[in-house]
Design an enzyme around this catalytic site. Sequence first.
Site, short mmCIF file in Angstrom:
data_model
loop_
_atom_site.label_atom_id
_atom_site.label_comp_id
_atom_site.label_asym_id
_atom_site.label_seq_id
_atom_site.Cartn_x
_atom_site.Cartn_y
_atom_site.Cartn_z
N ASP A 124 0.87 -1.17 0.00
CA ASP A 124 0.00 0.00 0.00
C ASP A 124 0.92 1.23 0.00
O ASP A 124 2.11 1.11 0.31
CB ASP A 124 -0.85 -0.06 1.29
CG ASP A 124 -1.59 1.22 1.56
OD1 ASP A 124 -2.56 1.49 0.86
OD2 ASP A 124 -1.17 1.97 2.48
N ASP A 177 -0.05 5.24 0.81
CA ASP A 177 -0.23 6.22 1.88
C ASP A 177 -0.38 5.50 3.23
O ASP A 177 -1.21 4.59 3.36
CB ASP A 177 -1.47 7.08 1.58
CG ASP A 177 -1.40 8.41 2.31
OD1 ASP A 177 -0.60 9.26 1.90
OD2 ASP A 177 -2.13 8.57 3.30
N ASP A 230 -1.55 -0.53 5.90
CA ASP A 230 -1.80 0.15 7.18
C ASP A 230 -3.28 0.13 7.55
O ASP A 230 -3.66 0.61 8.61
CB ASP A 230 -1.33 1.62 7.11
CG ASP A 230 -2.22 2.45 6.20
OD1 ASP A 230 -2.31 2.11 5.01
OD2 ASP A 230 -2.85 3.42 6.69
N1 PLP Z 1 -8.09 7.96 -1.86
C1 PLP Z 1 -7.54 9.19 -1.90
C2 PLP Z 1 -8.25 10.27 -2.64
C3 PLP Z 1 -6.32 9.45 -1.27
O1 PLP Z 1 -5.78 10.69 -1.33
C4 PLP Z 1 -5.69 8.38 -0.56
C5 PLP Z 1 -4.42 8.61 0.11
O2 PLP Z 1 -3.70 9.59 -0.14
C6 PLP Z 1 -6.29 7.13 -0.55
C7 PLP Z 1 -7.49 6.95 -1.19
C8 PLP Z 1 -5.66 5.95 0.13
O3 PLP Z 1 -4.51 5.53 -0.58
P1 PLP Z 1 -3.71 4.22 -0.19
O4 PLP Z 1 -4.48 3.04 -0.70
O5 PLP Z 1 -2.38 4.38 -0.86
O6 PLP Z 1 -3.59 4.24 1.30
CA CA Z 2 -2.97 3.22 3.13
#
Ligand code: PLP
Ligand code: CA
Length: 304
Positions: free
Chosen positions: A27, A29, A243
């Site tokens: 993943d 973020d 996470d």
């Molecule tokens: N959706 C949006 C619009 C986001 O900005 C984020 C994280 O920045 C996510 C979903 C979640 O992303 P990830 O799957 O990388 O945690």
């Molecule tokens: Ca994430």
Amino acid sequence: MSAINVKALARQNVRRFLNSFDTVMTDCDGVLWMHMTPLPHSADVVNLFRRLGKQVFYVTNNSTKTRNDLVEKCRTLKFEATKDDILCTAHLSACYLQSLNFHKKVYVIGSEAIAKELEQAGISYCGIGPDPIDQNISYSVFEKNPEVAAVIVGFDEHFSYPKMVKAATYLNDINVHFIGTNTDERFPVSNDVVIPGTGSLVRCIESCSERKAVIMGKPDKYMAKMLMERSNVDPQRTLMIGDRCNTDILFGTHCGFTTLLVLTGVTALSDVERWKQSERQEERDLVPNYYIDALGDLLPYLKE
Ligand code: PLP
Ligand code: CA
């Protein structure tokens, strides 16, 4: 029912544990970075995975970035990546429509990233940008564009009542495809403010259209299906790092991957402890195989 095995990785077993994977899916973020800030040593860990010969895939539910945007972001934050290593929901939405041999128009509730990915796939679209409420126009006079045969719902900071009317009206025709990029209900923020995520928008359109969207992102399996079609991935030798348990860990479990939770993002250890004891199978399914405090903690073991 077998015992659920959540444990902090024992130090001496880390190396053996890491050797048991050929593919690492991570993943983004909350594991690699927080918005534009890289998490300490996470880039070193991911780059070392690659140097050790593992295939690394970046799997994000974020629908506001194209694959190119994410390659650029990885490079800026010092993560090695090519376009083929990125799985993101804007791109997958376009791939999904391509797989249906779709040649009509898409009504998009979402960002420019979805528009760009559709353009690259040669699919036309409408709906991007603000759609302000006009007090002088009755919604009942909304005229459908006869070309529209799919609706995509992703993150849209211009989400509005007029957009709901349009999406639900298109979806009233059962032949119109309904795609949701992801189901994350909220964004993690450090203070008391609640920031609704794309999942809240998808649910809203599901509710008013009385339909269920096909979901592109984690925990749904479509992402993994795309990956398996393109690359050589053995689920038994694949590690999924995340996470957030109701997206990342559930995705890994659905796909038969080993799951590793990092505690730098959404899910806290206290949540996992609660789910472990739960009588509800849906909650026990959220429990990861392993957890560590932060991805960067693996660095010393990879350097040995
Ligand atoms: N959706 C949006 C619009 C986001 O900005 C984020 C994280 O920045 C996510 C979903 C979640 O992303 P990830 O799957 O990388 O945690
Ligand atoms: Ca994430």
